[in-house]
Design an enzyme around this catalytic site. Structure first.
Site, mmCIF file in Angstrom:
data_model
loop_
_atom_site.group_PDB
_atom_site.id
_atom_site.type_symbol
_atom_site.label_atom_id
_atom_site.label_comp_id
_atom_site.label_asym_id
_atom_site.label_seq_id
_atom_site.Cartn_x
_atom_site.Cartn_y
_atom_site.Cartn_z
ATOM 1 N N VAL A 1 36.826 15.573 44.790
ATOM 2 C CA VAL A 1 35.610 16.284 44.347
ATOM 3 C C VAL A 1 34.346 15.735 45.020
ATOM 4 C CG1 VAL A 1 36.521 17.087 42.122
ATOM 5 C CG2 VAL A 1 35.358 14.847 42.261
ATOM 6 N N TYR B 1 29.251 2.889 36.310
ATOM 7 C CA TYR B 1 29.863 3.981 35.547
ATOM 8 C C TYR B 1 28.856 4.565 34.560
ATOM 9 C CZ TYR B 1 33.215 6.319 32.413
ATOM 10 O OH TYR B 1 33.894 7.246 31.650
HETATM 11 P P1 NAP Z 1 42.345 9.355 34.048
HETATM 12 O O1 NAP Z 1 43.459 9.360 33.080
HETATM 13 O O2 NAP Z 1 42.103 8.146 34.891
HETATM 14 O O3 NAP Z 1 42.507 10.633 35.002
HETATM 15 C C1 NAP Z 1 41.567 10.845 36.010
HETATM 16 C C2 NAP Z 1 41.781 12.206 36.633
HETATM 17 O O4 NAP Z 1 40.749 12.417 37.613
HETATM 18 C C3 NAP Z 1 43.106 12.312 37.375
HETATM 19 O O5 NAP Z 1 43.563 13.642 37.266
HETATM 20 C C4 NAP Z 1 42.708 11.982 38.815
HETATM 21 O O6 NAP Z 1 43.573 12.560 39.786
HETATM 22 C C5 NAP Z 1 41.358 12.662 38.890
HETATM 23 N N1 NAP Z 1 40.481 12.154 39.930
HETATM 24 C C6 NAP Z 1 40.018 10.890 40.092
HETATM 25 N N2 NAP Z 1 39.215 10.838 41.172
HETATM 26 C C7 NAP Z 1 39.180 12.083 41.695
HETATM 27 C C8 NAP Z 1 38.539 12.664 42.815
HETATM 28 N N3 NAP Z 1 37.750 11.951 43.634
HETATM 29 N N4 NAP Z 1 38.726 13.976 43.043
HETATM 30 C C9 NAP Z 1 39.521 14.722 42.237
HETATM 31 N N5 NAP Z 1 40.152 14.233 41.165
HETATM 32 C C10 NAP Z 1 39.988 12.927 40.916
HETATM 33 O O7 NAP Z 1 40.936 9.629 33.348
HETATM 34 P P2 NAP Z 1 40.586 10.245 31.893
HETATM 35 O O8 NAP Z 1 40.541 9.143 30.931
HETATM 36 O O9 NAP Z 1 41.406 11.450 31.627
HETATM 37 O O10 NAP Z 1 39.071 10.659 32.163
HETATM 38 C C11 NAP Z 1 38.665 11.978 32.452
HETATM 39 C C12 NAP Z 1 37.162 12.032 32.346
HETATM 40 O O11 NAP Z 1 36.751 11.596 31.041
HETATM 41 C C13 NAP Z 1 36.433 11.107 33.338
HETATM 42 O O12 NAP Z 1 35.269 11.730 33.799
HETATM 43 C C14 NAP Z 1 36.087 9.907 32.481
HETATM 44 O O13 NAP Z 1 34.959 9.211 32.977
HETATM 45 C C15 NAP Z 1 35.796 10.576 31.153
HETATM 46 N N6 NAP Z 1 35.904 9.671 30.017
HETATM 47 C C16 NAP Z 1 37.070 9.053 29.692
HETATM 48 C C17 NAP Z 1 37.125 8.206 28.607
HETATM 49 C C18 NAP Z 1 38.374 7.505 28.180
HETATM 50 O O14 NAP Z 1 38.292 6.647 27.275
HETATM 51 N N7 NAP Z 1 39.530 7.794 28.727
HETATM 52 C C19 NAP Z 1 35.973 7.969 27.866
HETATM 53 C C20 NAP Z 1 34.788 8.595 28.218
HETATM 54 C C21 NAP Z 1 34.768 9.454 29.294
HETATM 55 P P3 NAP Z 1 44.945 11.793 40.269
HETATM 56 O O15 NAP Z 1 45.890 11.871 39.087
HETATM 57 O O16 NAP Z 1 45.413 12.590 41.419
HETATM 58 O O17 NAP Z 1 44.565 10.388 40.590
#
Ligand code: NAP
Length: 242
Positions: free
Chosen positions: A61, A152
């Protein structure tokens, strides 16, 4: 004809749960990933077996031309995108003085630049249609400070600024922009913290547990149909920040 949703970073975690929830809500979904092709394709297969419409596309992205190619492909396969979920993100724990300029810039390029690239790519069709919905995924660290997560937290603060400003700018066009701010959600992103830290965190959360990806996805589905809501930030954090 089904409406089309593009969910960035949907091979796993919150994005995958959102793709499932939106497909179940009747959207044709374009999923996106950067590395985990197998996981993305397996989810596409599962959704199709259940009678849903789903495709996936590899794109960083942070790369504007890759994003343009993804949106073009989604448009040709599924029709123009009416819902964009800017979910793809990366995190990392490091002390401020140890962050390299490269790591700082990369986090901004993915977390904030990804929102910029994807939103610019889908906007022409939304402006033409006089409707559309953009949902950005920020964090509780987008409104509060986070020790050892300065970069972050900065990107997530910026996503809230983007949400509010773009909502103000686009409201007259009929396009809504909202934001979800998750707390600690049980995905790969937080698993790196280790079991002991996660248990301690769960004890600090008033609801006494980590959130589930589906609980964020359900809020995103709600916002997608909340036709009088724009420019808002929805915390889904078990009461962590009160
Ligand atoms: P995750 O389990 O680490 O999954 C990350 C996802 O983003 C994966 O599908 C990954 O693809 C994709 N991704 C990473 N870098 C990318 C790039 N440059 N281009 C396209 N896709 C990319 O993360 P998550 O916990 O589901 O988090 C999703 C969102 O929620 C993020 O924005 C995160 O900051 C936010 N968030 C998460 C939490 C939490 O506690 N988990 C809390 C607050 C906010 P691949 O599988 O191909 O690597």
């Amino acid at each position: 004809m089904k409406k089309t949703a593009l969910i960035t970073g949907s091979s796993r975690g919150i994005g995958a749960a959102t793709a499932i929830a939106l497909a179940e809500a009747g959207y044709a979904v374009c999923m996106n990933y950067i590395e985990q092709q197998e996981k993305a394709e397996a989810l596409v297969k599962t959704l199709r077996e259940k009678g849903h419409t789903a495709i996936c596309f590899q794109a960083d992205v942070a790369d504007a031309s890759a994003v343009q190619a993804m949106v073009k492909h989604a448009r040709e396969e599924l029709g123009q995108i009416s819902l964009l979920v800017n979910n793809a993100g990366v995190a990392g724990q490091i002390q401020f003085q140890d962050i390299t300029p490269e790591a700082w810039n990369r986090m901004f390029s993915v977390n904030l630049g990804g929102c910029f690239n994807c939103t610019q790519a889908v906007l022409p069709d939304m402006l033409n249609a006089h409707e559309g919905c953009i949902i950005n995924v920020s964090s509780i660290w987008g409104s509060h400070g986070a020790s050892c997560e300065v970069a972050y937290s900065c990107t997530k603060h910026a996503i809230i600024g983007l949400t509010r400003s773009l909502a103000a700018e686009l409201a007259p066009t009929g396009i809504r922009v909202n934001c979800v701010a998750p707390g600690v959600i049980d995905t790969d992103m937080v698993k790196v913290l280790g079991e002991e830290t996660l248990t301690m965190l769960a004890q600090e959360i008033p609801l006494g547990r980590l959130g589930k990806p589906k609980e964020i996805a359900d809020t995103i589905v709600h916002l997608a149909s909340a036709t009088y809501t724009t420019g808002q930030v929805f915390s889904v954090d078990g009461g962590f920040i009160l």
